[in-house]
Design a protein around this motif. Structure first.
Motif, mmCIF file in Angstrom:
data_model
loop_
_atom_site.group_PDB
_atom_site.id
_atom_site.type_symbol
_atom_site.label_atom_id
_atom_site.label_comp_id
_atom_site.label_asym_id
_atom_site.label_seq_id
_atom_site.Cartn_x
_atom_site.Cartn_y
_atom_site.Cartn_z
ATOM 1 N N LEU A 58 0.863 -1.180 0.000
ATOM 2 C CA LEU A 58 0.000 0.000 0.000
ATOM 3 C C LEU A 58 0.901 1.231 0.000
ATOM 4 O O LEU A 58 1.504 1.568 1.017
ATOM 5 C CB LEU A 58 -0.922 0.015 1.227
ATOM 6 C CG LEU A 58 -1.966 -1.101 1.307
ATOM 7 C CD1 LEU A 58 -2.714 -1.026 2.627
ATOM 8 C CD2 LEU A 58 -2.943 -1.015 0.146
ATOM 9 N N GLY A 59 0.988 1.893 -1.171
ATOM 10 C CA GLY A 59 1.872 3.049 -1.267
ATOM 11 C C GLY A 59 3.315 2.641 -1.074
ATOM 12 O O GLY A 59 3.827 1.746 -1.743
ATOM 13 N N GLN A 60 3.987 3.286 -0.126
ATOM 14 C CA GLN A 60 5.386 2.975 0.145
ATOM 15 C C GLN A 60 5.550 1.810 1.114
ATOM 16 O O GLN A 60 6.670 1.363 1.371
ATOM 17 C CB GLN A 60 6.080 4.206 0.727
ATOM 18 C CG GLN A 60 5.478 4.671 2.051
ATOM 19 C CD GLN A 60 6.212 5.864 2.629
ATOM 20 O OE1 GLN A 60 7.402 6.028 2.400
ATOM 21 N NE2 GLN A 60 5.494 6.699 3.371
ATOM 22 N N TRP A 61 4.448 1.307 1.656
ATOM 23 C CA TRP A 61 4.529 0.260 2.674
ATOM 24 C C TRP A 61 4.350 -1.113 2.041
ATOM 25 O O TRP A 61 3.373 -1.362 1.351
ATOM 26 C CB TRP A 61 3.470 0.479 3.749
ATOM 27 C CG TRP A 61 3.517 1.835 4.379
ATOM 28 C CD1 TRP A 61 2.615 2.852 4.227
ATOM 29 C CD2 TRP A 61 4.534 2.346 5.235
ATOM 30 N NE1 TRP A 61 2.986 3.952 4.929
ATOM 31 C CE2 TRP A 61 4.168 3.683 5.567
ATOM 32 C CE3 TRP A 61 5.708 1.816 5.750
ATOM 33 C CZ2 TRP A 61 4.946 4.480 6.395
ATOM 34 C CZ3 TRP A 61 6.487 2.616 6.572
ATOM 35 C CH2 TRP A 61 6.104 3.927 6.894
ATOM 36 N N GLY A 79 -0.003 -3.594 3.743
ATOM 37 C CA GLY A 79 0.564 -2.379 4.305
ATOM 38 C C GLY A 79 1.690 -2.615 5.299
ATOM 39 O O GLY A 79 2.585 -3.425 5.080
ATOM 40 N N GLN A 80 1.618 -1.904 6.428
ATOM 41 C CA GLN A 80 2.706 -1.865 7.410
ATOM 42 C C GLN A 80 2.648 -3.082 8.346
ATOM 43 O O GLN A 80 2.363 -2.953 9.533
ATOM 44 C CB GLN A 80 2.635 -0.575 8.221
ATOM 45 C CG GLN A 80 2.582 0.690 7.375
ATOM 46 C CD GLN A 80 2.365 1.922 8.201
ATOM 47 O OE1 GLN A 80 3.205 2.297 9.033
ATOM 48 N NE2 GLN A 80 1.239 2.578 8.016
ATOM 49 N N VAL A 81 2.945 -4.242 7.804
ATOM 50 C CA VAL A 81 2.896 -5.483 8.568
ATOM 51 C C VAL A 81 4.287 -6.096 8.578
ATOM 52 O O VAL A 81 4.940 -6.202 7.534
ATOM 53 C CB VAL A 81 1.887 -6.477 7.970
ATOM 54 C CG1 VAL A 81 1.880 -7.779 8.767
ATOM 55 C CG2 VAL A 81 0.497 -5.866 7.945
ATOM 56 N N THR A 82 4.746 -6.507 9.764
ATOM 57 C CA THR A 82 6.044 -7.172 9.908
ATOM 58 C C THR A 82 5.854 -8.458 10.683
ATOM 59 O O THR A 82 5.303 -8.444 11.785
ATOM 60 C CB THR A 82 7.057 -6.274 10.631
ATOM 61 O OG1 THR A 82 7.172 -5.027 9.944
ATOM 62 C CG2 THR A 82 8.421 -6.940 10.689
ATOM 63 N N GLY A 97 -2.574 -3.463 7.777
ATOM 64 C CA GLY A 97 -1.808 -2.333 8.293
ATOM 65 C C GLY A 97 -1.875 -1.135 7.382
ATOM 66 O O GLY A 97 -0.837 -0.554 7.042
ATOM 67 N N ASP A 98 -3.072 -0.755 6.976
ATOM 68 C CA ASP A 98 -3.214 0.389 6.075
ATOM 69 C C ASP A 98 -3.181 1.722 6.801
ATOM 70 O O ASP A 98 -2.897 2.750 6.187
ATOM 71 C CB ASP A 98 -4.501 0.263 5.260
ATOM 72 C CG ASP A 98 -5.718 -0.019 6.130
ATOM 73 O OD1 ASP A 98 -5.547 -0.205 7.349
ATOM 74 O OD2 ASP A 98 -6.839 -0.065 5.594
ATOM 75 N N HIS A 117 -6.004 -5.288 13.079
ATOM 76 C CA HIS A 117 -6.057 -3.977 12.434
ATOM 77 C C HIS A 117 -5.422 -2.966 13.363
ATOM 78 O O HIS A 117 -5.191 -3.246 14.545
ATOM 79 C CB HIS A 117 -7.506 -3.591 12.104
ATOM 80 C CG HIS A 117 -7.605 -2.372 11.240
ATOM 81 N ND1 HIS A 117 -8.474 -1.332 11.513
ATOM 82 C CD2 HIS A 117 -6.942 -2.027 10.116
ATOM 83 C CE1 HIS A 117 -8.330 -0.412 10.581
ATOM 84 N NE2 HIS A 117 -7.409 -0.800 9.738
ATOM 85 N N ALA A 118 -5.121 -1.788 12.838
ATOM 86 C CA ALA A 118 -4.560 -0.701 13.644
ATOM 87 C C ALA A 118 -5.173 0.606 13.178
ATOM 88 O O ALA A 118 -5.255 0.872 11.969
ATOM 89 C CB ALA A 118 -3.038 -0.663 13.518
#
Length: 249
Positions: A58-61, A79-82, A97-98, A117-118
């Protein structure tokens, strides 16, 4: 006069019938030719594009998955998931992680059909990202949103953790528990209910069993992990293909 009219009608009917018959024959020939032209060859690789995407940038993530982490094929990471070393995310989970970060720590596991979710921000002022630290077990069908779970905890099946909630280390949530926004579960305690309430303090033996459960699930995930490339049984299909083509390598 009547005879000539009947002859004309019969000639027109015959002409129309011949034209229709010729059209059917030509359409059949065209269908046969087109079927011959688009039929794939026997040795052509058949790709299946119906499967869902596991990794969704998602975008830069872009979701990050460690080399030895197990993520089931029908999981969605967006998205921002690790996902860190030794962690496992099981079938049907969605980690979205959007809006903020989601982390699954070392040797932790997120079991079947969980949704994580966050939010952008937490109404309690606490961190809005969802953080699952090391040796944590998340039971199946649980819902986590902008919460923090410290090391060596167990979250029972069908539990719900709302924004800003905190589960401290060496704690256990019973199945079906609901933790309201901003609620803190103190270390070394067992909580249950909707809303979650204190039940009793955990014994020393119970706290020792928490990381053992996470390690056992990690060992089980390795068996599932071995079914995928590069350590899968796909070589059997390659051997079968070489035999069918008469290739000896």
């Amino acid at each position: 006069m009547a005879t000539s009219i009947a002859a004309r009608i019969s000639r027109k009917a015959a002409a129309s019938a011949f034209s229709a018959h010729r059209h059917v024959i030509s359409s059949r020939c065209f269908a046969t030719e087109s079927a011959k032209t688009i039929s794939p060859s026997s040795d052509r690789v058949k790709w299946d594009y119906r499967g869902q995407r596991k990794i969704i940038p998602l975008g830069q993530w872009v979701p990050k998955v460690s080399v030895d982490a197990y993520v089931a094929p029908n999981v969605v990471l967006a998205g921002q998931v690790t996902v860190y070393d030794g962690a496992s995310v099981w079938n049907g989970c969605v980690l979205r992680g959007d809006l903020n970060k989601i982390t699954v720590g070392f040797c932790s596991n997120v079991q079947e059909r969980c949704v994580i979710h966050a939010a952008w921000s937490s109404p309690t002022g606490l961190p809005a990202e969802t953080s699952i630290e090391r040796f944590v077990t998340i039971g199946a069908y649980s819902l986590l949103r902008s919460c923090t779970i410290e090391p060596e905890c167990i979250i029972g099946q069908h539990s719900i953790l709302m924004e800003g909630s905190l589960v401290e280390t060496h704690s256990i949530l019973e199945a079906g528990s609901v933790v309201p926004p901003g609620r803190r579960i103190p270390t070394g305690e067992l909580w249950a209910g909707n809303p979650a309430r204190f039940v009793r303090a955990l014994t020393h033996e119970e706290t020792l069993e928490i990381p053992k459960l996470a390690v056992a699930i990690n060992d089980l995930s390795k068996e599932h992990f071995s079914e995928f490339l590069p350590y899968s049984t796909v070589y059997l299909e390659v051997e079968k293909l070489k035999k069918s083509l008469g290739i000896n390598i």
